[in-house]
Scaffold this motif. Sequence first.
Motif, PDB file in Angstrom:
ATOM      1  N   VAL A 230      27.180  41.373  44.970  1.00 26.22           N
ATOM      2  CA  VAL A 230      26.352  40.975  43.503  1.00 26.22           C
ATOM      3  C   VAL A 230      27.853  40.748  43.002  1.00 26.22           C
ATOM      4  O   VAL A 230      29.020  41.324  43.192  1.00 26.22           O
ATOM      5  N   ILE A 231      27.796  39.519  41.894  1.00 21.48           N
ATOM      6  CA  ILE A 231      29.084  38.945  41.293  1.00 21.48           C
ATOM      7  C   ILE A 231      28.631  39.317  39.734  1.00 21.48           C
ATOM      8  O   ILE A 231      27.193  38.294  38.747  1.00 21.48           O
ATOM      9  N   ALA A 232      29.373  39.825  39.346  1.00 23.68           N
ATOM     10  CA  ALA A 232      28.987  40.339  37.602  1.00 23.68           C
ATOM     11  C   ALA A 232      30.554  39.941  36.957  1.00 23.68           C
ATOM     12  O   ALA A 232      31.396  39.355  36.963  1.00 23.68           O
ATOM     13  N   VAL A 233      29.602  38.860  35.507  1.00 24.39           N
ATOM     14  CA  VAL A 233      30.858  38.739  34.594  1.00 24.39           C
ATOM     15  C   VAL A 233      31.520  39.513  33.855  1.00 24.39           C
ATOM     16  O   VAL A 233      30.968  40.240  33.398  1.00 24.39           O
ATOM     17  N   LEU A 234      32.320  39.537  33.508  1.00 23.89           N
ATOM     18  CA  LEU A 234      32.756  41.059  32.574  1.00 23.89           C
ATOM     19  C   LEU A 234      33.866  40.022  31.477  1.00 23.89           C
ATOM     20  O   LEU A 234      34.427  39.151  31.441  1.00 23.89           O
ATOM     21  N   ASN A 235      33.331  40.640  30.552  1.00 23.74           N
ATOM     22  CA  ASN A 235      33.802  40.110  28.863  1.00 23.74           C
ATOM     23  C   ASN A 235      35.642  40.868  28.804  1.00 23.74           C
ATOM     24  O   ASN A 235      35.410  41.433  28.395  1.00 23.74           O
ATOM     25  N   ALA A 236      36.817  40.317  30.060  1.00 28.17           N
ATOM     26  CA  ALA A 236      38.009  41.145  29.277  1.00 28.17           C
ATOM     27  C   ALA A 236      38.662  39.988  29.532  1.00 28.17           C
ATOM     28  O   ALA A 236      39.021  39.110  30.398  1.00 28.17           O
ATOM     29  N   THR A 237      40.099  40.359  28.960  1.00 26.69           N
ATOM     30  CA  THR A 237      41.320  39.325  29.452  1.00 26.69           C
ATOM     31  C   THR A 237      41.893  39.657  30.678  1.00 26.69           C
ATOM     32  O   THR A 237      42.707  38.825  30.822  1.00 26.69           O
ATOM     33  N   SER A 238      41.814  41.174  31.137  1.00 26.56           N
ATOM     34  CA  SER A 238      43.004  41.273  32.977  1.00 26.56           C
ATOM     35  C   SER A 238      41.656  42.059  33.048  1.00 26.56           C
ATOM     36  O   SER A 238      41.549  43.150  32.701  1.00 26.56           O
ATOM     37  N   THR A 239      42.606  41.929  34.556  1.00 28.76           N
ATOM     38  CA  THR A 239      41.547  42.779  35.444  1.00 28.76           C
ATOM     39  C   THR A 239      42.014  44.362  35.238  1.00 28.76           C
ATOM     40  O   THR A 239      40.669  45.020  35.391  1.00 28.76           O
ATOM     41  N   ILE A 240      42.878  44.617  34.551  1.00 33.45           N
ATOM     42  CA  ILE A 240      42.992  45.934  34.901  1.00 33.45           C
ATOM     43  C   ILE A 240      41.946  46.418  33.350  1.00 33.45           C
ATOM     44  O   ILE A 240      41.424  47.271  33.280  1.00 33.45           O
ATOM     45  N   SER A 241      42.463  45.602  31.835  1.00 36.76           N
ATOM     46  CA  SER A 241      41.411  46.400  31.086  1.00 36.76           C
ATOM     47  C   SER A 241      40.478  46.391  31.838  1.00 36.76           C
ATOM     48  O   SER A 241      38.675  46.749  30.834  1.00 36.76           O
TER      49      SER A 241
ATOM     50  N   GLY B   7      35.867  51.492  44.692  1.00 36.09           N
ATOM     51  CA  GLY B   7      37.276  51.713  46.049  1.00 36.09           C
ATOM     52  C   GLY B   7      36.558  51.196  46.939  1.00 36.09           C
ATOM     53  O   GLY B   7      37.196  50.422  48.156  1.00 36.09           O
ATOM     54  N   GLU B   8      35.053  51.570  47.520  1.00 37.06           N
ATOM     55  CA  GLU B   8      34.557  50.803  48.694  1.00 37.06           C
ATOM     56  C   GLU B   8      33.723  49.069  48.565  1.00 37.06           C
ATOM     57  O   GLU B   8      34.157  48.707  49.912  1.00 37.06           O
ATOM     58  N   LEU B   9      33.805  49.105  47.310  1.00 39.84           N
ATOM     59  CA  LEU B   9      32.712  47.952  47.856  1.00 39.84           C
ATOM     60  C   LEU B   9      33.121  47.244  47.065  1.00 39.84           C
ATOM     61  O   LEU B   9      32.643  45.285  47.339  1.00 39.84           O
ATOM     62  N   MET B  10      34.419  46.949  46.188  1.00 42.21           N
ATOM     63  CA  MET B  10      34.747  46.095  45.523  1.00 42.21           C
ATOM     64  C   MET B  10      35.730  45.381  46.240  1.00 42.21           C
ATOM     65  O   MET B  10      36.692  45.577  46.781  1.00 42.21           O
ATOM     66  N   HIS B  11      35.524  43.695  46.432  1.00 49.31           N
ATOM     67  CA  HIS B  11      36.398  42.974  46.887  1.00 49.31           C
ATOM     68  C   HIS B  11      37.779  42.045  46.167  1.00 49.31           C
ATOM     69  O   HIS B  11      38.442  42.115  46.931  1.00 49.31           O
ATOM     70  N   ILE B  12      37.112  41.602  45.221  1.00 55.88           N
ATOM     71  CA  ILE B  12      37.745  40.975  44.753  1.00 55.88           C
ATOM     72  C   ILE B  12      36.581  41.043  43.083  1.00 55.88           C
ATOM     73  O   ILE B  12      36.049  41.160  42.237  1.00 55.88           O
ATOM     74  N   MET B  13      38.147  40.955  42.001  1.00 55.17           N
ATOM     75  CA  MET B  13      38.422  40.886  40.528  1.00 55.17           C
ATOM     76  C   MET B  13      39.376  40.319  39.790  1.00 55.17           C
ATOM     77  O   MET B  13      40.709  40.110  40.544  1.00 55.17           O
ATOM     78  N   VAL B  14      38.748  38.490  39.195  1.00 55.99           N
ATOM     79  CA  VAL B  14      39.721  37.422  38.656  1.00 55.99           C
ATOM     80  C   VAL B  14      39.064  37.406  36.806  1.00 55.99           C
ATOM     81  O   VAL B  14      38.290  37.794  36.681  1.00 55.99           O
ATOM     82  N   ALA B  15      40.262  37.287  37.132  1.00 53.66           N
ATOM     83  CA  ALA B  15      40.513  37.280  35.600  1.00 53.66           C
ATOM     84  C   ALA B  15      40.519  35.548  35.231  1.00 53.66           C
ATOM     85  O   ALA B  15      41.712  35.722  35.322  1.00 53.66           O
TER      86      ALA B  15
END
Length: 355
Positions: free
Chosen positions: A233-244, A266-274
């Motif tokens: 799953v590739i999903a778009v999030l409206n956020a300024t940083s990976t932490i927020s 914790g098991e399935l997230m490969h990467i988060m990019v902001a």
Amino acid sequence: MTSGTADTLLLNSIFSAALERKATDVHLMAGNYPVFRLNDKLYAFTDAKILTVDTINTLVEGWLTEAERARLVSDKEVRAAYVWANRARFRATIFYQQGYPAISLRMIPAELPTAKELQIPDILVSATAHRQGLIFICGPFNSGRTTTVASLLQHINTNRSKRIISLERPIEYILVNSASMINQREIGKDTPSFIQGLRDIIDDDVDVVAISELQEEGIQEAVLELAESGKLVIAVLNATSTISALESFLASIAKERRPWAKDVIGELMHIMVAQRLVPAVGGGRVLACEILLRSAAVTSIIQEDKFGQLHSVLQTSREEGMIGLDYRLSELVRAGKVSGEVAKKFALDPTNIRG
């Protein structure tokens, strides 16, 4: 000359000039000249006449479907794709200001740039090789998230035999089957909602799912359930940083289900990019990305709700491939690709920028 013909000629002159000048955006508002964005600066197109309310209303009526017009009335804003004379494709955002409709258009390139051309980090491109899991693309509006996702899907399409489904509002880039099979479903036209689209997919023969926004209530849980079902799953999030982004995502999930959600991430997230599209020295824009990867430290921090500690992880885990946005901006400044003044405007904390 009829009003419709005059409006068509006006629109043709505006869009012809926008293409000739390589504008990235066109803004149309009653009582003003059309405005172009060129190299991140706004310019009035004074060769055209000042726009009237009737002209804007005529454009809106002609561009939107009946369902989209109804949504504009109820929500006061709607996004749609618009094709002009088979010469250009735009993402149109139609909204109200001071009681009247206005239009903002983002030019969609005729050809989708490759991941290499967009300078998408290799570690993000490599994450698309996973059979299952979560990839999150974050950033504010107009940060290039849609183009990044489309380029990742095209990379999969070119290099692997997968069935890909995207849920989008609107569909911006048209993707054509290559090694993979792609179905692009537009919300409001091909399926009534993102939630319904995900429900239709969960038990279907689908390998990769892309979702252009996560605004509907309950969609965060649906995304995690979809990943649990064995899909990438590739999903778009409206956020300024990976932490927020992480904090907001988990806060949107019912409290009693949050422990489960943390386990899945914790098991399935490969990467988060902001990401940001930053004006470059000499013109054009350069992609700047903050990268958060799954690791034992990241998983532990998420489980304990100590999101503030992720700042330290981003700073100390560069050998693993992680990087904070401000550090990446400082790298671009040192490389001479971005000015220090511009980098500070896009930084999470301008005092972090070092030349």
